[in-house]
Design a protein around this motif. Structure first.
Motif, PDB file in Angstrom:
ATOM      1  N   SER A 241       0.820  -1.222   0.000  1.00 41.37           N
ATOM      2  CA  SER A 241       0.000   0.000   0.000  1.00 41.37           C
ATOM      3  C   SER A 241       0.853   1.270   0.000  1.00 41.37           C
ATOM      4  O   SER A 241       0.556   2.234  -0.727  1.00 41.37           O
ATOM      5  CB  SER A 241      -0.949  -0.005   1.198  1.00 41.37           C
TER       6      SER A 241
ATOM      7  N   VAL B 102       2.506   1.642  -3.453  1.00 38.20           N
ATOM      8  CA  VAL B 102       1.492   1.986  -4.452  1.00 38.20           C
ATOM      9  C   VAL B 102       1.092   3.458  -4.320  1.00 38.20           C
ATOM     10  O   VAL B 102       0.952   4.177  -5.322  1.00 38.20           O
ATOM     11  CB  VAL B 102       0.268   1.066  -4.298  1.00 38.20           C
ATOM     12  N   GLU B 103       0.946   3.922  -3.101  1.00 40.33           N
ATOM     13  CA  GLU B 103       0.545   5.310  -2.887  1.00 40.33           C
ATOM     14  C   GLU B 103       1.662   6.274  -3.262  1.00 40.33           C
ATOM     15  O   GLU B 103       1.420   7.309  -3.900  1.00 40.33           O
ATOM     16  CB  GLU B 103       0.148   5.506  -1.425  1.00 40.33           C
ATOM     17  N   ASP B 104       2.890   5.953  -2.898  1.00 40.93           N
ATOM     18  CA  ASP B 104       4.011   6.861  -3.183  1.00 40.93           C
ATOM     19  C   ASP B 104       4.258   7.005  -4.680  1.00 40.93           C
ATOM     20  O   ASP B 104       4.662   8.087  -5.141  1.00 40.93           O
ATOM     21  CB  ASP B 104       5.277   6.350  -2.500  1.00 40.93           C
ATOM     22  N   THR B 105       4.054   5.938  -5.443  1.00 40.53           N
ATOM     23  CA  THR B 105       4.321   5.978  -6.880  1.00 40.53           C
ATOM     24  C   THR B 105       3.076   6.294  -7.704  1.00 40.53           C
ATOM     25  O   THR B 105       3.150   6.297  -8.940  1.00 40.53           O
ATOM     26  CB  THR B 105       4.884   4.623  -7.344  1.00 40.53           C
ATOM     27  N   GLU B 106       1.948   6.560  -7.020  1.00 37.62           N
ATOM     28  CA  GLU B 106       0.683   6.867  -7.703  1.00 37.62           C
ATOM     29  C   GLU B 106       0.304   5.757  -8.683  1.00 37.62           C
ATOM     30  O   GLU B 106      -0.116   5.998  -9.811  1.00 37.62           O
ATOM     31  CB  GLU B 106       0.780   8.209  -8.432  1.00 37.62           C
ATOM     32  N   THR B 107       0.478   4.539  -8.233  1.00 38.14           N
ATOM     33  CA  THR B 107       0.176   3.378  -9.067  1.00 38.14           C
ATOM     34  C   THR B 107      -1.323   3.095  -9.074  1.00 38.14           C
ATOM     35  O   THR B 107      -1.995   3.175  -8.037  1.00 38.14           O
ATOM     36  CB  THR B 107       0.922   2.139  -8.557  1.00 38.14           C
ATOM     37  N   THR B 108      -1.838   2.750 -10.268  1.00 42.32           N
ATOM     38  CA  THR B 108      -3.236   2.352 -10.417  1.00 42.32           C
ATOM     39  C   THR B 108      -3.289   0.860 -10.749  1.00 42.32           C
ATOM     40  O   THR B 108      -2.692   0.426 -11.734  1.00 42.32           O
ATOM     41  CB  THR B 108      -3.923   3.149 -11.526  1.00 42.32           C
TER      42      THR B 108
ATOM     43  N   ARG C  17       9.025   0.839 -13.927  1.00 38.76           N
ATOM     44  CA  ARG C  17       8.032   1.741 -14.497  1.00 38.76           C
ATOM     45  C   ARG C  17       8.698   2.738 -15.446  1.00 38.76           C
ATOM     46  O   ARG C  17       9.915   2.947 -15.404  1.00 38.76           O
ATOM     47  CB  ARG C  17       7.287   2.482 -13.399  1.00 38.76           C
TER      48      ARG C  17
ATOM     49  N   PRO D  12       2.891   7.476 -14.516  1.00 40.58           N
ATOM     50  CA  PRO D  12       2.504   6.718 -13.317  1.00 40.58           C
ATOM     51  C   PRO D  12       2.152   5.279 -13.698  1.00 40.58           C
ATOM     52  O   PRO D  12       1.520   5.040 -14.734  1.00 40.58           O
ATOM     53  CB  PRO D  12       1.278   7.474 -12.788  1.00 40.58           C
TER      54      PRO D  12
ATOM     55  N   ARG E  78       0.466   1.835 -14.340  1.00 34.20           N
ATOM     56  CA  ARG E  78      -0.893   1.290 -14.472  1.00 34.20           C
ATOM     57  C   ARG E  78      -0.755  -0.223 -14.642  1.00 34.20           C
ATOM     58  O   ARG E  78      -0.112  -0.683 -15.590  1.00 34.20           O
ATOM     59  CB  ARG E  78      -1.644   1.902 -15.650  1.00 34.20           C
TER      60      ARG E  78
END
Length: 381
Positions: free
Chosen positions: A245, A248-254, A285, A289, A291
């Motif tokens: 989590s 995912v939040e730090d890298t703005e991953t969807t 990546r 961001p 995906r």
């Protein structure tokens, strides 16, 4: 030596259900009836001819024919009796002996020797079968010895894993901590090069700890927490996303997903599988961001999963190399890691009875990894 017996033989069908002895008895009975019927008819015909009062010359000739037929019938009867004895003791009895010996071997006594003395064809056949049995037993003994050696080696590897997870990591922690303490206490007295050396020492100790942990994870697949049950793959993905989590939040991953099914697997290992693939997609990546999409479709009695991303992708020529342990395509200072992640993923999938590969059919940026897992069954989907 006695090992597990062989499975029961297949039931014969059609005319093959009758034993060969019954075929001989049936044929002998038909021949005997025909022989008796022929003798009776011949005697009746001769009696009728005698009743006609033939001339003396004809009567004498008929007498000689009568004697010849009696001798012929006697010879045929003796030949039939001799043939029955030959079939009984030269064919049927050796077949019964060989059958009993084969049954004894099939029951688990693989050291029992197969041998019959007669006839020549059955003796040769029994020698070939016994030679084959001897080779199989010898190969089984070699395999049993190798399996025992493998179990011993696995025990030593487990002991090594224990040592690696405890005894080896403690000195590394001390190296890292005391080196950092050295920098904190005497930092003002050290020049830039000395501080750089300290940084290299701490970084090397941390990377060694990470490598040891990854090797332990790789060795535990199928050995520790290896029970496979009906598992909700969606719940395993949820746990993996919870573990990641912060990243995912730090890298703005969807992360998007299909409705994931239930499979036959181990919950902890499937969570690790999803976690490694998502973490791998985030690590490699592109400037945009990340995906990531987790897809699934049914393929026979298996579910085919996929993990697609918009990262830097993998060249097709490296499709097999990336699944090898310690194989890296990029320098460590550009993309950190130990080079075990995808190898661990493939080992988890293969332990569950599936396959994993890089899909090169989709054009465009990013990479798509596909793998299969056994379905839990229609009642559990």
């Amino acid at each position: 030596m006695s090992i597990h017996p062989l499975p029961p033989p297949k039931e014969p069908v059609g005319l093959g259900r009758l034993p060969v002895a019954r075929w001989f008895l049936f044929t002998g009975a038909v021949a005997g009836v025909a022989f008796v019927a022929g003798a009776v008819v011949t005697m009746l015909m001769l009696a009728e001819a005698q009743a006609l009062n033939p001339p003396p010359g004809v009567a004498a000739q008929m007498g000689r024919v009568h004697a010849a037929l009696i001798v012929l019938f006697a010879v045929l009867l003796a030949c039939g009796a001799g043939l029955a004895v030959i079939v009984r003791y030269a064919v049927l009895k050796p077949i019964d002996q060989l059958t009993d010996q084969v049954r004894q071997v099939a029951a688990g006594d693989f050291d029992h020797t197969l041998h019959v003395d007669r006839p020549a064809e059955l003796a040769e056949l029994s020698s070939h079968i016994d030679a084959m049995r001897d080779r199989i037993v010898s190969a089984w003994r070699v395999a049993a010895d190798q399996a025992e050696e493998l179990r011993r080696s696995n025990g030593e590897l487990e002991q090594f894993a224990y040592v690696a997870s405890h005894d080896l990591q403690e000195p590394l922690r001390k190296v890292a901590s005391f080196t950092q303490m050295l920098e904190q206490r005497y930092g003002s007295e050290l020049d830039e090069r000395a501080r750089q050396y300290i940084h290299y020492a701490v970084d090397g100790a941390k990377r060694m700890q990470l490598l040891i942990n990854d090797l332990l994870d790789f060795s535990r697949v199928g050995r520790v927490t290896g029970e496979r049950t009906v598992t909700d793959s969606g719940e395993a993905l949820n746990q993996a996303l919870d573990n990641l989590s912060a990243t995912v939040e730090d890298t703005e991953t969807t992360v998007t997903r299909d409705d994931l099914p239930k499979v036959k697997g181990n919950r902890l290992q499937l969570t690790q599988l999803f976690q490694n693939l998502i973490e791998n997609a985030i690590k490699f990546r592109s400037e945009a961001p990340p995906r990531i999409h987790i897809g699934v479709k049914r393929s026979g009695d298996m579910w085919e999963f996929s993990c697609s991303d918009n990262g830097i992708g993998v060249e097709p020529k490296y499709a097999d190399r990336i699944f090898l342990i310690f194989q890296r395509l990029h320098p460590r200072d550009v993309y950190p890691g130990t080079g075990i992640g995808l190898a661990l993923c493939r080992k988890i999938v293969e332990y569950h009875g599936g396959q994993m590969w890089l899909d090169n059919s989709d054009e465009g940026q990013g990479a798509t990894f596909r793998w299969t897992l056994p379905a839990a069954g229609d009642d559990d989907d």
